[in-house]
Design a protein around this motif. Structure first.
Motif, PDB file in Angstrom:
ATOM      1  N   THR A  19       0.615  -0.972  -0.080  1.00  0.00           N
ATOM      2  CA  THR A  19       0.300   0.202   0.196  1.00  0.00           C
ATOM      3  C   THR A  19       0.882   1.727   0.112  1.00  0.00           C
ATOM      4  O   THR A  19       0.334   2.179  -0.792  1.00  0.00           O
ATOM      5  N   GLU A  20       1.877   0.917   0.954  1.00  0.00           N
ATOM      6  CA  GLU A  20       2.483   2.433   0.965  1.00  0.00           C
ATOM      7  C   GLU A  20       2.994   3.170  -0.575  1.00  0.00           C
ATOM      8  O   GLU A  20       3.785   3.813  -0.564  1.00  0.00           O
ATOM      9  N   GLU A  21       4.153   1.576  -0.997  1.00  0.00           N
ATOM     10  CA  GLU A  21       5.112   1.539  -2.557  1.00  0.00           C
ATOM     11  C   GLU A  21       3.722   2.198  -3.181  1.00  0.00           C
ATOM     12  O   GLU A  21       3.672   3.151  -4.064  1.00  0.00           O
ATOM     13  N   LEU A  22       2.577   1.903  -3.247  1.00  0.00           N
ATOM     14  CA  LEU A  22       1.286   2.515  -4.512  1.00  0.00           C
ATOM     15  C   LEU A  22       1.237   3.994  -4.335  1.00  0.00           C
ATOM     16  O   LEU A  22       0.521   4.189  -5.105  1.00  0.00           O
ATOM     17  N   ASP A  23       0.932   4.329  -3.091  1.00  0.00           N
ATOM     18  CA  ASP A  23       0.757   5.777  -2.740  1.00  0.00           C
ATOM     19  C   ASP A  23       1.641   6.163  -3.694  1.00  0.00           C
ATOM     20  O   ASP A  23       1.672   7.181  -3.680  1.00  0.00           O
ATOM     21  N   SER A  24       2.594   5.878  -2.988  1.00  0.00           N
ATOM     22  CA  SER A  24       3.754   7.100  -3.442  1.00  0.00           C
ATOM     23  C   SER A  24       3.894   7.165  -4.671  1.00  0.00           C
ATOM     24  O   SER A  24       4.744   8.634  -5.335  1.00  0.00           O
ATOM     25  N   LEU A  25       3.613   5.731  -5.516  1.00  0.00           N
ATOM     26  CA  LEU A  25       4.218   5.689  -6.999  1.00  0.00           C
ATOM     27  C   LEU A  25       2.931   6.407  -7.881  1.00  0.00           C
ATOM     28  O   LEU A  25       3.407   7.432  -8.713  1.00  0.00           O
ATOM     29  N   ALA A  26       2.101   6.549  -6.922  1.00  0.00           N
ATOM     30  CA  ALA A  26       0.563   7.280  -7.384  1.00  0.00           C
ATOM     31  C   ALA A  26       0.444   8.800  -7.701  1.00  0.00           C
ATOM     32  O   ALA A  26       0.666   9.401  -8.442  1.00  0.00           O
ATOM     33  N   ALA A  27       1.008   9.041  -5.935  1.00  0.00           N
ATOM     34  CA  ALA A  27       1.621  10.734  -6.087  1.00  0.00           C
ATOM     35  C   ALA A  27       2.832  10.725  -7.553  1.00  0.00           C
ATOM     36  O   ALA A  27       2.183  12.127  -7.955  1.00  0.00           O
ATOM     37  N   ARG A  28       3.832  10.743  -7.680  1.00  0.00           N
ATOM     38  CA  ARG A  28       4.890  10.556  -8.397  1.00  0.00           C
ATOM     39  C   ARG A  28       4.118  11.034  -9.856  1.00  0.00           C
ATOM     40  O   ARG A  28       4.406  11.488 -10.471  1.00  0.00           O
ATOM     41  N   LEU A  29       3.438  10.244 -10.210  1.00  0.00           N
ATOM     42  CA  LEU A  29       2.677   9.580 -11.366  1.00  0.00           C
ATOM     43  C   LEU A  29       2.067  10.635 -11.927  1.00  0.00           C
ATOM     44  O   LEU A  29       1.976  11.717 -12.819  1.00  0.00           O
ATOM     45  N   ALA A  30       0.681  11.522 -11.346  1.00  0.00           N
ATOM     46  CA  ALA A  30       0.336  12.527 -11.070  1.00  0.00           C
ATOM     47  C   ALA A  30       1.232  13.474 -10.895  1.00  0.00           C
ATOM     48  O   ALA A  30       0.241  14.535 -11.590  1.00  0.00           O
ATOM     49  N   GLU A  31       2.120  13.732 -10.808  1.00  0.00           N
ATOM     50  CA  GLU A  31       3.124  15.032 -10.815  1.00  0.00           C
ATOM     51  C   GLU A  31       3.535  15.300 -12.397  1.00  0.00           C
ATOM     52  O   GLU A  31       3.216  15.950 -12.819  1.00  0.00           O
ATOM     53  N   MET A  32       3.777  13.951 -12.944  1.00  0.00           N
ATOM     54  CA  MET A  32       4.131  13.406 -14.278  1.00  0.00           C
ATOM     55  C   MET A  32       2.740  14.155 -15.359  1.00  0.00           C
ATOM     56  O   MET A  32       3.136  14.568 -16.203  1.00  0.00           O
ATOM     57  N   ALA A  33       1.665  13.993 -15.063  1.00  0.00           N
ATOM     58  CA  ALA A  33       0.483  14.744 -15.485  1.00  0.00           C
ATOM     59  C   ALA A  33       0.795  15.634 -16.001  1.00  0.00           C
ATOM     60  O   ALA A  33      -0.026  16.520 -16.661  1.00  0.00           O
TER      61      ALA A  33
END
Length: 302
Positions: free
Chosen positions: A288-302
């Motif tokens: 869960t923690e890694e998925l949370d962190s990756l999602a935040a980074r992916l959203a920044e890429m948008a």
């Protein structure tokens, strides 16, 4: 981009995967007899793993998400390398076409040829599985605002292991739908079909048209066939009243429960956000923690 919805894509996928894992291959009747309505993470069952264990669905989605964040863009050769590294860990669950394609990659085939070769050697009925649609939703987050590129990267991500047009276009349709949800579209599946402008394989378009119109197809199948998975998961993900309801409904249908649950969870997660996922589900999943962190980074890429 709404970070709660972006997190909902990855965490919804993982929750559907983990909820469905212990009852994969069971019928709806068998699930009901053993669990009533399965709505909490349970251990053992299919694959005999602890409660909250993810399968190849989320593990490959993590490969894609990590590569996107590391490279700052979609790099299919790097994603293929990540898949091979994951394959070398000896996952307990892996699809047949995926395994055959990854073995070809290990032996030196380029990323855009291995899956093509496997597809050409597979007979109808065993050549269009759901192994690429289950992992592709991370792409919808950074490319949500560039639909042309989203279609391209979605198709390429499938091509690595699943080259059938029902799979490659299926990934594009799913990700266009998720991108529409992240953008607050009223009918994202209808928009996705229109964006592809008649280029979707007839069988795939025919299965999704009624879902886009808000109709219930007569029978919703839960096999590993990509058309069945997309029709059922999009139906449940787009019609449910909450992300929890979408995942529970999808999983309790039986069949390929982890994948139908994962795709429905990604769709509904984009609709309702990660905040709609039950805390006990998220607590049970180690990633869960890694998925949370990756999602935040992916959203920044948008």
């Amino acid at each position: 981009m709404d970070s709660d919805r972006a997190r909902g894509v990855l965490l919804g996928l993982a929750c559907g995967d983990a909820l469905g894992r212990p009852v994969e291959f069971s019928s709806s009747t068998e699930i009901s007899a053993e669990h009533g309505r399965l709505d909490e993470m349970v251990g053992h069952g299919t694959w005999n793993q602890p409660a909250g264990t993810i399968t190849d669905d989320t593990e490959q989605a993590l490969c894609i998400a990590r590569s996107l964040v590391d490279r700052g863009e979609f790099d299919p050769a790097d994603v293929a390398d990540q898949f091979v590294a994951w394959y070398d860990t000896g996952p307990f669950d892996i699809g047949g076409m995926t395994a055959r394609s990854l073995r070809r990659l290990k032996s030196g085939a380029p990323w855009d040829e291995a899956g093509q070769q496997v597809w050409e050697q597979s007979r109808e009925g065993q050549n269009a599985g759901n192994g690429s649609v289950m992992r592709c939703p991370p792409l919808a987050i950074p490319y949500a605002n560039d639909r042309e590129r989203l279609v391209e990267v979605s198709r390429q991500s499938s091509q690595i292991t699943h080259a059938d047009p029902r799979c490659t276009v299926g990934c594009a349709l799913l990700n266009l739908t998720i991108a529409g949800l992240l953008d607050g579209a009223g009918n994202p599946l209808e928009d996705a079909l229109a964006f592809l402008d008649g280029t979707a394989p007839a069988e795939l378009a025919g299965a999704l048209d009624p879902v886009a119109r808000g109709e219930s197809p007569g029978t919703l199948e839960t096999s590993g066939y990509v058309v069945h998975t997309l029709q059922t998961a999009l139906h449940d993900g787009l019609r449910a009243d909450s992300v929890e309801d979408a995942v529970v409904t999808a999983v309790n249908r039986g069949g390929d429960t982890d994948t139908v649950g994962a795709v429905a969870g990604a769709v509904a997660g984009a609709r309702f956000g990660a905040s709609g996922l039950p805390d006990p589900w998220l607590a049970a999943i180690d990633e869960t923690e890694e998925l949370d962190s990756l999602a935040a980074r992916l959203a920044e890429m948008a």
